[in-house]
Design an enzyme around this catalytic site. Structure first.
Site, PDB file in Angstrom:
ATOM      1  N   ASP A  62       2.517  40.370  49.907  1.00  0.00           N
ATOM      2  CA  ASP A  62       3.884  39.931  50.186  1.00  0.00           C
ATOM      3  C   ASP A  62       4.351  40.238  51.604  1.00  0.00           C
ATOM      4  O   ASP A  62       5.515  40.032  51.927  1.00  0.00           O
ATOM      5  CB  ASP A  62       4.847  40.589  49.192  1.00  0.00           C
ATOM      6  CG  ASP A  62       4.667  40.082  47.778  1.00  0.00           C
ATOM      7  OD1 ASP A  62       4.926  38.889  47.545  1.00  0.00           O
ATOM      8  OD2 ASP A  62       4.251  40.861  46.907  1.00  0.00           O
ATOM      9  N   GLU A  67      11.268  40.107  56.224  1.00  0.00           N
ATOM     10  CA  GLU A  67      12.675  40.495  56.179  1.00  0.00           C
ATOM     11  C   GLU A  67      12.914  41.670  55.236  1.00  0.00           C
ATOM     12  O   GLU A  67      13.855  42.446  55.436  1.00  0.00           O
ATOM     13  CB  GLU A  67      13.534  39.309  55.739  1.00  0.00           C
ATOM     14  CG  GLU A  67      15.015  39.613  55.752  1.00  0.00           C
ATOM     15  CD  GLU A  67      15.864  38.455  55.257  1.00  0.00           C
ATOM     16  OE1 GLU A  67      16.782  38.060  55.986  1.00  0.00           O
ATOM     17  OE2 GLU A  67      15.609  37.964  54.150  1.00  0.00           O
ATOM     18  N   ASP A  68      12.070  41.813  54.233  1.00  0.00           N
ATOM     19  CA  ASP A  68      12.278  42.888  53.268  1.00  0.00           C
ATOM     20  C   ASP A  68      11.988  44.265  53.840  1.00  0.00           C
ATOM     21  O   ASP A  68      12.379  45.276  53.251  1.00  0.00           O
ATOM     22  CB  ASP A  68      11.412  42.667  52.023  1.00  0.00           C
ATOM     23  CG  ASP A  68      11.876  41.486  51.193  1.00  0.00           C
ATOM     24  OD1 ASP A  68      13.097  41.251  51.147  1.00  0.00           O
ATOM     25  OD2 ASP A  68      11.026  40.804  50.594  1.00  0.00           O
ATOM     26  N   ARG A  87       4.710  47.456  47.841  1.00  0.00           N
ATOM     27  CA  ARG A  87       5.146  46.864  49.102  1.00  0.00           C
ATOM     28  C   ARG A  87       5.485  47.921  50.162  1.00  0.00           C
ATOM     29  O   ARG A  87       5.786  47.559  51.299  1.00  0.00           O
ATOM     30  CB  ARG A  87       6.340  45.945  48.881  1.00  0.00           C
ATOM     31  CG  ARG A  87       6.050  44.744  47.992  1.00  0.00           C
ATOM     32  CD  ARG A  87       7.091  43.656  48.155  1.00  0.00           C
ATOM     33  NE  ARG A  87       7.086  43.134  49.510  1.00  0.00           N
ATOM     34  CZ  ARG A  87       8.006  42.280  49.978  1.00  0.00           C
ATOM     35  NH1 ARG A  87       8.991  41.879  49.185  1.00  0.00           N
ATOM     36  NH2 ARG A  87       7.939  41.832  51.221  1.00  0.00           N
ATOM     37  N   ARG A 133      15.571  45.360  42.930  1.00  0.00           N
ATOM     38  CA  ARG A 133      14.790  45.992  43.998  1.00  0.00           C
ATOM     39  C   ARG A 133      15.588  46.991  44.831  1.00  0.00           C
ATOM     40  O   ARG A 133      15.006  47.800  45.543  1.00  0.00           O
ATOM     41  CB  ARG A 133      14.192  44.914  44.913  1.00  0.00           C
ATOM     42  CG  ARG A 133      13.229  43.956  44.210  1.00  0.00           C
ATOM     43  CD  ARG A 133      11.864  44.555  43.995  1.00  0.00           C
ATOM     44  NE  ARG A 133      10.957  43.647  43.306  1.00  0.00           N
ATOM     45  CZ  ARG A 133      10.146  42.782  43.908  1.00  0.00           C
ATOM     46  NH1 ARG A 133      10.157  42.678  45.230  1.00  0.00           N
ATOM     47  NH2 ARG A 133       9.345  42.015  43.204  1.00  0.00           N
ATOM     48  N   HIS A 163      16.478  38.618  45.011  1.00  0.00           N
ATOM     49  CA  HIS A 163      17.271  39.285  46.040  1.00  0.00           C
ATOM     50  C   HIS A 163      18.616  38.583  46.201  1.00  0.00           C
ATOM     51  O   HIS A 163      18.764  37.421  45.807  1.00  0.00           O
ATOM     52  CB  HIS A 163      16.559  39.226  47.402  1.00  0.00           C
ATOM     53  CG  HIS A 163      15.308  40.030  47.480  1.00  0.00           C
ATOM     54  ND1 HIS A 163      14.109  39.505  47.920  1.00  0.00           N
ATOM     55  CD2 HIS A 163      15.064  41.327  47.195  1.00  0.00           C
ATOM     56  CE1 HIS A 163      13.182  40.455  47.895  1.00  0.00           C
ATOM     57  NE2 HIS A 163      13.727  41.561  47.465  1.00  0.00           N
ATOM     58  N   CYS A 248      13.602  34.967  54.358  1.00  0.00           N
ATOM     59  CA  CYS A 248      12.753  36.161  54.222  1.00  0.00           C
ATOM     60  C   CYS A 248      11.486  36.101  55.057  1.00  0.00           C
ATOM     61  O   CYS A 248      10.751  37.087  55.153  1.00  0.00           O
ATOM     62  CB  CYS A 248      12.421  36.424  52.764  1.00  0.00           C
ATOM     63  SG  CYS A 248      11.635  35.081  51.891  1.00  0.00           S
TER      64      CYS A 248
END
Length: 258
Positions: A62, A67-68, A87, A133, A163, A248
């Site tokens: 991922d 962006e995460d 992640r 999350r 999200h 993202c």
């Protein structure tokens, strides 16, 4: 730090193994995904954005959803602590990238969790999705990092999508747009505009009224064009199979001290 800087991260060979939570898994074509990613990055460059690639993370399926990994407000980069354990190894190279750009760096610490996709900035208001999350401690730490910089942090519920920015983004005038079946509480936002397709809720502000958006939302594209905006359409279908969207795939930094 030049204006309109974007961090991006090349999709890795394990992309098809990426997490899915709210949709059924479908086969992903890694070669097509790479072409789509390259076209996405080129669209940013074509509209005046300077792009910097975060180091690849080939063991992290991922990682392309960069962006995460980090949220930037003014001169502070807040490193995320992703809600999915697998992640978390995406974050160290994101730290290196924002440090190289001259950002002051802070980070979410245990037991807090925060995914950058849960953070929507509208002017000085920072909406944070509290859901699967991102937990309450993550919201508290983000508030501690950004409120001294002048942010007003607003926590909002997220239960129907991965999200917050899977459900809503914002237009240049601050109007929040979203696909109503996926938005927990539209009344949280002072101005809310419903759009007719789920992927039509996702826009990246390119500047000058131009909106980067996915090809799979023609009705939303027409709606936004009627409002005087200029949609710039890219095909990100392979990433949408992994609950990804146009927001993202990059971290957008404008003037560092604006």
């Amino acid at each position: 730090m030049p204006g309109k800087q974007a961090l991006v991260r090349r999709p890795g060979p394990r992309l098809a193994d990426g997490l899915v939570t709210h949709i059924d898994r479908r086969p992903v074509d890694p070669a097509l995904a790479l072409r789509q990613w390259e076209a996405y990055v080129q669209a940013l460059r074509d509209h005046g954005w300077r792009t910097t690639e975060v180091a690849p993370a080939d063991d992290c399926p991922d990682a392309v959803f960069v962006e995460d990994a980090v949220v930037v407000f003014r001169n502070v980069a807040l490193l995320a602590r992703p809600g999915a354990d697998q992640r978390r190894s995406e974050v160290p190279d994101a730290r290196a990238a924002v440090e190289a750009l001259g950002c002051s760096v802070n980070e979410i610490r245990s037991p807090g969790t925060l995914d950058g996709g849960d953070v929507l900035k509208v002017g000085d208001t920072v909406y944070v999705g509290r859901g699967g999350r991102t937990n309450a401690e993550g919201v508290r730490q983000l508030r501690s990092a950004f409120e001294p910089l002048g942010a007003r942090v607003v926590a909002v519920p997220v239960t129907r999508v991965l999200h917050l920015k899977s459900a809503v983004t914002a237009l240049p005038d601050g109007t929040v747009i979203g696909y109503p079946p996926l938005v927990d509480d539209p009344s949280v936002f002072p101005r809310f505009l419903p759009v007719p397709e789920a992927s039509g809720a996702h826009v990246v502000l390119l500047g000058g009224g131009r909106l980067l958006m996915a090809a799979g939302a023609p009705q939303s594209e027409a709606l936004l064009a009627d409002l005087g905006y200029q949609p710039v359409v890219v095909d990100i279908g392979e990433f949408e199979k992994l609950e990804g969207c146009v927001t993202c795939l990059s971290v957008r930094l404008r003037e560092l001290y604006e």
